[in-house]
Write a protein that holds these residues in place. Sequence first.
Motif, PDB file in Angstrom:
ATOM      1  N   VAL A  93       0.792  -1.237   0.211  1.00 15.88           N
ATOM      2  CA  VAL A  93       0.000   0.015   0.046  1.00 15.88           C
ATOM      3  C   VAL A  93       0.871   1.121   0.143  1.00 15.88           C
ATOM      4  O   VAL A  93       0.783   2.028  -1.106  1.00 15.88           O
ATOM      5  CB  VAL A  93      -0.917  -0.152   1.133  1.00 15.88           C
ATOM      6  CG1 VAL A  93      -1.886   1.461   1.132  1.00 15.88           C
ATOM      7  CG2 VAL A  93      -1.789  -1.080   1.131  1.00 15.88           C
ATOM      8  N   THR A  94       1.620   1.423   1.174  1.00 20.50           N
ATOM      9  CA  THR A  94       2.285   2.643   1.247  1.00 20.50           C
ATOM     10  C   THR A  94       3.410   2.750   0.225  1.00 20.50           C
ATOM     11  O   THR A  94       3.468   4.011  -0.469  1.00 20.50           O
ATOM     12  CB  THR A  94       3.086   2.777   2.674  1.00 20.50           C
ATOM     13  OG1 THR A  94       2.066   2.313   3.541  1.00 20.50           O
ATOM     14  CG2 THR A  94       3.762   4.079   2.794  1.00 20.50           C
ATOM     15  N   LEU A  95       4.222   1.881  -0.134  1.00 19.42           N
ATOM     16  CA  LEU A  95       5.450   1.972  -1.141  1.00 19.42           C
ATOM     17  C   LEU A  95       4.773   2.266  -2.582  1.00 19.42           C
ATOM     18  O   LEU A  95       5.273   3.082  -3.172  1.00 19.42           O
ATOM     19  CB  LEU A  95       6.302   0.786  -1.168  1.00 19.42           C
ATOM     20  CG  LEU A  95       7.535   0.661  -1.881  1.00 19.42           C
ATOM     21  CD1 LEU A  95       8.292   1.795  -1.574  1.00 19.42           C
ATOM     22  CD2 LEU A  95       8.142  -0.365  -1.645  1.00 19.42           C
ATOM     23  N   PRO A  96       3.982   1.387  -3.002  1.00 16.57           N
ATOM     24  CA  PRO A  96       3.366   1.737  -4.406  1.00 16.57           C
ATOM     25  C   PRO A  96       2.731   3.069  -4.575  1.00 16.57           C
ATOM     26  O   PRO A  96       2.947   3.643  -5.570  1.00 16.57           O
ATOM     27  CB  PRO A  96       2.320   0.545  -4.549  1.00 16.57           C
ATOM     28  CG  PRO A  96       2.757  -0.427  -3.577  1.00 16.57           C
ATOM     29  CD  PRO A  96       3.247   0.109  -2.437  1.00 16.57           C
ATOM     30  N   LEU A  97       2.086   3.288  -3.537  1.00 22.99           N
ATOM     31  CA  LEU A  97       1.396   4.954  -3.691  1.00 22.99           C
ATOM     32  C   LEU A  97       2.406   5.869  -3.434  1.00 22.99           C
ATOM     33  O   LEU A  97       2.143   6.985  -3.961  1.00 22.99           O
ATOM     34  CB  LEU A  97       0.304   4.941  -2.677  1.00 22.99           C
ATOM     35  CG  LEU A  97      -0.883   4.015  -2.800  1.00 22.99           C
ATOM     36  CD1 LEU A  97      -1.692   4.325  -1.630  1.00 22.99           C
ATOM     37  CD2 LEU A  97      -1.557   4.504  -4.221  1.00 22.99           C
ATOM     38  N   SER A  98       3.638   5.777  -2.806  1.00 20.92           N
ATOM     39  CA  SER A  98       4.723   6.672  -2.972  1.00 20.92           C
ATOM     40  C   SER A  98       5.569   6.884  -4.217  1.00 20.92           C
ATOM     41  O   SER A  98       6.443   7.608  -4.097  1.00 20.92           O
ATOM     42  CB  SER A  98       5.563   6.537  -1.476  1.00 20.92           C
ATOM     43  OG  SER A  98       6.045   5.209  -1.521  1.00 20.92           O
ATOM     44  N   VAL A  99       5.168   5.903  -4.921  1.00 21.33           N
ATOM     45  CA  VAL A  99       6.086   6.034  -6.073  1.00 21.33           C
ATOM     46  C   VAL A  99       6.147   7.234  -6.965  1.00 21.33           C
ATOM     47  O   VAL A  99       7.183   7.599  -7.379  1.00 21.33           O
ATOM     48  CB  VAL A  99       5.718   4.859  -7.016  1.00 21.33           C
ATOM     49  CG1 VAL A  99       6.547   4.824  -8.445  1.00 21.33           C
ATOM     50  CG2 VAL A  99       6.202   3.519  -6.413  1.00 21.33           C
ATOM     51  N   PRO A 100       5.128   8.121  -7.065  1.00 23.31           N
ATOM     52  CA  PRO A 100       5.491   9.283  -7.819  1.00 23.31           C
ATOM     53  C   PRO A 100       6.077  10.270  -6.873  1.00 23.31           C
ATOM     54  O   PRO A 100       6.969  10.785  -7.716  1.00 23.31           O
ATOM     55  CB  PRO A 100       3.696   9.877  -7.413  1.00 23.31           C
ATOM     56  CG  PRO A 100       2.990   8.696  -7.665  1.00 23.31           C
ATOM     57  CD  PRO A 100       3.650   7.558  -6.898  1.00 23.31           C
ATOM     58  N   GLY A 101       6.266  10.211  -5.741  1.00 24.48           N
ATOM     59  CA  GLY A 101       7.321  11.095  -5.043  1.00 24.48           C
ATOM     60  C   GLY A 101       8.640  10.690  -5.161  1.00 24.48           C
ATOM     61  O   GLY A 101       9.473  11.302  -5.254  1.00 24.48           O
ATOM     62  N   ILE A 102       8.762   9.326  -5.257  1.00 28.27           N
ATOM     63  CA  ILE A 102      10.046   8.875  -5.381  1.00 28.27           C
ATOM     64  C   ILE A 102      10.566   8.950  -6.631  1.00 28.27           C
ATOM     65  O   ILE A 102      11.706   9.509  -7.044  1.00 28.27           O
ATOM     66  CB  ILE A 102      10.154   7.150  -5.121  1.00 28.27           C
ATOM     67  CG1 ILE A 102       9.591   6.781  -3.877  1.00 28.27           C
ATOM     68  CG2 ILE A 102      11.317   6.646  -5.535  1.00 28.27           C
ATOM     69  CD1 ILE A 102       9.515   5.270  -3.652  1.00 28.27           C
ATOM     70  N   ILE A 103       9.679   8.999  -7.970  1.00 32.20           N
ATOM     71  CA  ILE A 103      10.098   9.307  -9.065  1.00 32.20           C
ATOM     72  C   ILE A 103      10.457  10.590  -9.420  1.00 32.20           C
ATOM     73  O   ILE A 103      11.671  11.138  -9.890  1.00 32.20           O
ATOM     74  CB  ILE A 103       9.091   8.937 -10.006  1.00 32.20           C
ATOM     75  CG1 ILE A 103       8.592   7.263 -10.183  1.00 32.20           C
ATOM     76  CG2 ILE A 103       9.332   9.469 -11.656  1.00 32.20           C
ATOM     77  CD1 ILE A 103       9.928   6.656 -10.391  1.00 32.20           C
TER      78      ILE A 103
END
Length: 267
Positions: free
Chosen positions: A179-189
Amino acid sequence: MGKIRFSRAQLCIPYGLFLVCFVFAPLVVIIYYAFTNGQGQFTLENLTSFFSSPNTIGTLAYSFGIAVVTTGVCLLLAYPVAYILARSSYRHKSVILMIFVMPMWINFTLRITALKEVLTIIEGNLSFHPFLNTVIGMTYDFLPFMILPIYTTLIKLDGSLLEAAADLGADALQTFLKVTLPLSVPGIISGIVMVFLPSMTNYVVLDMLYNSTYIMGSLIGAYFSAYDWHNGSMIALILLVIILLFTLFTNRYSDSDAGSRGGVFGA
């Protein structure tokens, strides 16, 4: 005498003039010098010499290596910090976030000079570990650019999704991974783009920390300092294409991830 009509579309005129004068025109000049020789004749020699010269290829590989390592280190440091701040119940976490951002308010040269003095005390001679010192310097400089987009993404995360994951039987690790990691991918990118791209060209850190190796930015500067505008422009153009391709790739990955958010719990 008729009235002067004003439309909102006319507000684009100053911005259009700015783009023509400071973006389009310089790009045309770079393209011209990249594909001409000293006599102003069209040539591909500058392009072929870039890919046939061990110096330029080695510089590109070294720049890429520094950028990859710096981005990786920033990500490893920034994500736990952003996650803890976003998920914590600290009343003054915005103040803590400001502490990470405050170094950006100080002059860049002063910050790197202070870091150089600290590394000199620790190592004695900075020439012993040039690659390590460069990564440390760039991480110190670009870390806030990785923390901010990840924190912004995590702070907007809907808490009901985490509660739903817990109701479905997911433990803390499973909730984070699915949940958390997939949804934070835009911020990581966004953080990767903001760190990786300038890391390939920021040669000031190398010069101030006594790294004698060139990266792409310093190589371009060396050619222009020697009045070789043709090879310098070609290298700048190739670097621009690399940055454009990297940006398009990360944007496509971010868009495809955003489109698949609805299936977070389906894995």
